[in-house]
Motif scaffolding. Sequence first.
Motif, short mmCIF file in Angstrom:
data_model
loop_
_atom_site.label_atom_id
_atom_site.label_comp_id
_atom_site.label_asym_id
_atom_site.label_seq_id
_atom_site.Cartn_x
_atom_site.Cartn_y
_atom_site.Cartn_z
N VAL A 103 0.82 -1.21 0.00
CA VAL A 103 0.00 0.00 0.00
C VAL A 103 0.85 1.26 0.00
CG1 VAL A 103 -1.97 -1.10 1.12
CG2 VAL A 103 -0.29 0.12 2.52
N ARG A 104 2.08 1.15 0.49
CA ARG A 104 2.93 2.34 0.48
C ARG A 104 3.34 2.67 -0.96
NH1 ARG A 104 7.80 2.99 3.71
NH2 ARG A 104 7.12 5.11 4.11
N ASN A 105 3.37 1.62 -1.78
CA ASN A 105 3.56 1.86 -3.20
C ASN A 105 4.87 2.58 -3.52
OD1 ASN A 105 2.71 1.46 -5.76
ND2 ASN A 105 1.40 3.29 -5.86
N ARG A 106 5.95 2.13 -2.86
CA ARG A 106 7.26 2.71 -3.16
C ARG A 106 8.00 1.78 -4.12
NH1 ARG A 106 8.34 6.61 1.27
NH2 ARG A 106 6.20 7.25 1.68
N PRO A 107 8.79 2.34 -5.02
CA PRO A 107 9.38 1.50 -6.09
C PRO A 107 10.52 0.59 -5.62
CG PRO A 107 10.08 3.79 -6.31
CD PRO A 107 9.03 3.77 -5.24
N LEU A 108 11.04 0.83 -4.42
CA LEU A 108 12.16 0.00 -3.95
C LEU A 108 11.75 -0.68 -2.64
CD1 LEU A 108 15.19 -0.83 -4.03
CD2 LEU A 108 15.71 1.33 -2.87
N ILE A 109 12.02 -1.99 -2.57
CA ILE A 109 11.71 -2.72 -1.33
C ILE A 109 12.99 -3.31 -0.77
CG2 ILE A 109 10.42 -4.63 -0.33
CD1 ILE A 109 8.19 -3.58 -1.57
N LEU A 110 13.20 -3.06 0.52
CA LEU A 110 14.36 -3.65 1.19
C LEU A 110 13.83 -4.71 2.15
CD1 LEU A 110 16.27 -0.38 2.20
CD2 LEU A 110 16.41 -1.65 0.04
N LEU A 111 14.46 -5.87 2.11
CA LEU A 111 14.03 -6.94 3.01
C LEU A 111 15.26 -7.43 3.77
CD1 LEU A 111 12.35 -8.22 -0.04
CD2 LEU A 111 10.92 -8.28 1.98
N ASP A 112 15.21 -7.32 5.11
CA ASP A 112 16.36 -7.70 5.92
C ASP A 112 16.07 -9.05 6.57
OD1 ASP A 112 18.66 -7.76 7.35
OD2 ASP A 112 18.14 -6.13 8.73
N GLU A 113 16.54 -10.13 5.96
CA GLU A 113 16.30 -11.49 6.45
C GLU A 113 14.82 -11.67 6.78
OE1 GLU A 113 18.74 -13.61 6.73
OE2 GLU A 113 20.60 -12.49 7.04
N PRO A 114 13.95 -11.34 5.87
CA PRO A 114 12.53 -11.25 6.26
C PRO A 114 11.92 -12.59 6.61
CG PRO A 114 12.75 -11.07 3.89
CD PRO A 114 14.14 -11.12 4.43
N PHE A 115 12.47 -13.67 6.05
CA PHE A 115 11.79 -14.95 6.25
C PHE A 115 12.70 -15.92 7.00
CE2 PHE A 115 10.50 -13.20 2.02
CZ PHE A 115 9.43 -12.51 2.52
N GLY A 116 13.71 -15.37 7.68
CA GLY A 116 14.69 -16.21 8.38
C GLY A 116 14.06 -17.11 9.42
N GLY A 117 12.95 -16.66 9.97
CA GLY A 117 12.36 -17.44 11.06
C GLY A 117 11.36 -18.48 10.59
N LEU A 118 11.20 -18.63 9.27
CA LEU A 118 10.15 -19.52 8.78
C LEU A 118 10.73 -20.86 8.31
CD1 LEU A 118 8.24 -16.87 6.65
CD2 LEU A 118 7.99 -17.42 9.09
N ASP A 119 9.85 -21.87 8.23
CA ASP A 119 10.35 -23.17 7.79
C ASP A 119 10.57 -23.13 6.27
OD1 ASP A 119 7.96 -24.19 6.36
OD2 ASP A 119 7.08 -23.92 8.37
N PRO A 120 11.36 -24.10 5.72
CA PRO A 120 11.82 -24.01 4.32
C PRO A 120 10.68 -23.85 3.32
CG PRO A 120 13.01 -25.73 5.46
CD PRO A 120 11.96 -25.24 6.41
N GLY A 121 9.61 -24.63 3.48
CA GLY A 121 8.53 -24.54 2.50
C GLY A 121 7.91 -23.17 2.48
#
Lengths: 237, 338, 524
Positions: A145-163
């Motif tokens: 919704v912020r609709n910004r053209p650049l997205i930064l993700l800092d280990e966003p899914f590190g805590g999730l299981d592989p699937g």
Amino acid sequence: MLEIADLAIDYPEFSAHYDLLVPKGALCALIGPSGGGKTTLLHAVAGFGRPPRGTLRFEGVDLTRLKPAERPLSILFQEHNLFPHLTAAQNVGLGLDPGLRLAAAQRAAVDAALARVGLAGLAERLPAQLSGGQRQRVALARALVRNRPLILLDEPFGGLDPGLRLEMIGLVDQLRRERRLTVLMSIHTPEDAADVADLMAFVAEGKVIATDTPAKLLAGARHPALDRYFRRAPLGA
Amino acid sequence: MFRMFALSVAFLATLGLTAPQAVAQSDKPTLTVYTYRAFAGKYGPGARVKERFEAACACTLDLVQTDDAGSLLARLKLEGKDTKADVVLGLDTNQTAEARAAGLVVPHGLDTAGLDLPVPWTDDSFIPFDWGWFAFVYDSDKLRNPPASFKAFVEAADGPKIIIQDPRTSTPGLGLMLWVQALYGDKAGDVWARLAPRIVTVTKGWSEAYGLFLKGEADMVLSYTTSPAYHVGVEKKTNYKAAIFPEGHYLQVEVAGLVKSSEKPDLARSFLRFVLSEAFQSAMPEGNWMYPAKVPQGGLPASFAGLDKPQKSLLLAPEVVRDGRRAWTDVWLGALRR
Amino acid sequence: MVPGLLALALVLGVVAAALAGLALAAGPSLPVVPWGYVGGVVAFSLWQALVSTILSLALGAGLALALARRTRFAGRTLLIAAMNLATVLPAIVVVFGVVTVFGRAGWLGEGMRALGFDMGSWLYGLPGILIAHVFFNAPLAARVFLAGLAAVPAEHWRLAAQLGMGPLAVFRFIDRPVLLREAPGLAGLVFLLCFTSFAVVLALGGGPRAATLEVSIYEALRFDVDFGRAGVLAALQIVLGLVLVLPILRLGTRAAEAAATGFVEARPDVEAVLPKVLDALVLALGTGLVLPPLAAVALSGARALATLAQPEVLASLATSVVVAIPAGALSVALALAFAGLTRRLRIARARPRAADAVSLAGLVILVMPPFTLAAGLFVVLRLVADPFALGLPLLALVNALMALPLVLRQVEPPLMLSAERYGHLAESLGIVGTDRLRLVDAPLLRRPVIVAFAAATALSLGDLGVAAFFGSGEFVTLPVLLHQRLGAYRMDEAASVALLLALLAFAFFILAQHFSGDGRAGDR
């Protein structure tokens, strides 16, 4: 294009110096050892911490003079992306108005974003009532919704299981293609991003040591630090 | 929560706009008298004085209060020529020199003959309205043999423990310092040194000292010879007594004066005349718990009848006090700080 | 940032205006200052303030730990509320309470005598000063420490339990960092409160040996009517106080917190024997120190309870409440603006020195002697308006400023904590100003703000009000009425007003605890 050139940051106990080019619409995965400077790089782009020296431009605009909220980007952290006392919809709504004064159209946009990340019907849940993956989906919806053209993700899914991790990375990939977003994502598990990333950068000792396509970087680019990272024998040993 | 703050600020602003105006709206002239709070307040004679004066003057009497006599003078001095005060009521003779030197008052021009004051009154700027002797008060149920003289009081090494007030912050405290000064002059330091071991504590004001005494912290407390009258008159207790010393007791004389910048000097003068009248004076004994400057025709109230009275009174001239106080305070400090 | 700068300007402006007013009233001649006397007084003031601070913080930390560990025992809520009452009672009432218990003819002395021991006269001097100061300040320290402990994230407790930490390890790794984090700011506050304490030090100190600079300032204003000397001494006290406190504040090192939030988690050291014994001892000591003087105040107040029905009591009650509630709210608003500014300087701008300076400015009002503040303001206000027409709002404003340092101590830590947890997120989303308070800081801030509001309101209730110094007498607040009754020999009737004040404040604190949700809950 995200241009990072000669970008130097000095902390008492750590100094970093980055060079990196990410074309518009590309997904660039940052890999490398813990403490190597991935988060420092992302924070510098986002505008946290000490102000760096050097070039930091997106689409030709100098980012260094902009406040974090003014930069054309959204950032997702590994944790604490959501305020625990606000509902999923409210957390997303913050992306539209930092005072949460939302018009009807904006509420609709929030619902649409939540639906797009697969959370239709969970709008009124508090973060504690959501799973880890769902919480990151809420954060992604807010980035949408912020609709910004650049997205930064800092280990966003590190805590999730592989699937789940693969599923989420797939979602990010879909979204960036739909909306022509440029993505810079740090990740602990390079193989997860190998199929979707256009570009992979290896960051260690405060520098971008190598940049290439995932296939080439994972297969062939030889550097002692990279070898140590993958625990393989240096060439010719 | 945050809306609350905005509301409270708005509320404050409203209060400011609607704060009651001190000046009454009427065509009658208003006489403004500055006095201290204990005089004008609920337990003082102020209300009766106002009612009685207004009954005769065809004017409004506005009693403006300050915290105490100390701030009364400070406020007059701060306001200078712009003061609204026509009369200042409640300074004592230790402050009159300062007030005169600052040019705050003008001679009252009244005849002060026939005052019931234990000392002759010659001050042409101020008229006395009540007075009292400083004295050490004790509980006769507990202290069977109070010292019979100031000398005995000072010299008894294992004599009664006392609580006094600091001469730098309290009128009785200053009174005791001047008392010792009047009796012993250059030897005052020695007297204080002898008293020091028996001083339980030195308080900021009269209330602390008297309260601690009533709680049993000391055998005697510095107060007034009239203090027992309160216990007799209101509490019906006769065990509190003031020790009377033949060497003499230092006086406190409370005065009123005509403020120089007053635009209604005639009305102000008529108020000063009223101060010495029966109507005002009869309100003093059980209103201010002091002796009236002119004993009313009906005499003193019953509670005052049984009071012991000193035979001799001591009072240093205002200018002498003004010049000497700093040095005497240093002597006092030197003896008690050790 | 703007509200913070405005709040800063207001505080500094009021102090500067008061000093300028005194200079104006004094005229051009240079005042004579008794330097020799000042030196001796300052030495003693420092000594008693230092010892008072150490004892207050030590007992306060012990009480906070005990209350954090013992979350449910009979009378816990009452004890916490009662501990807070000390702050609201006028100094003279506390002196009477302390003397009734510990004095020559007090409960302790009489009790010991009945057992065959004569304790003699031991109270007056340093012991009396220390008892009164610890009575005032240990509960304050406990309140701030307890708030800090309550904000420890649940993960830490889970981790401690998971790692099998014993009570000593829990103290070393979890409690101690929290206590050390809060201690410097708290020490600065308590030190200044004790350094400038006046009526208590004189009455219980036993004589001019024990005095503070304020006595000389008071003397200069009341007897010498020497505004210049009063101003110079006040400036001296301000400079001295701030110079002394600056290094204490500098000691503060905040370890940045990178912890998660969660739900209430039980401490793992509740069942161990050593903490049980320690807590019992500390609670007994704290209760024994705080409750008996309060009980003494209540008992003597009960003797003239009927006089509370008099119309002037009700009028004073109304005046007090009308002044105290806006004053409390204003104080909290100012503190939030102030703390927001220091937080921004410390974190976003990385200017810790500037942040320290602003924190220090928040304490300035503590070292400004009330009578010089009143006299100076009076002179300045007269230039623009009739000070008496400003009446109640002026009284409320000054009371709000006087309570500010206390409130600041309670809202600054949670604001910093909130910045450490959500600062980056809030910045990246551009959530600023009151939006940030409302949406980001509110959960961590709600409880401290409510308690601080109660404390500030209660403090204003009990404050004599510096405006009373030159007051027109129209507004008789409860403390003024109390002093009137004392001055008119009516000791018991005065005590009943003190009791009313205490009950009112007690009600405030109980309500505050109710609305803030008592317990150790961190975030919800």
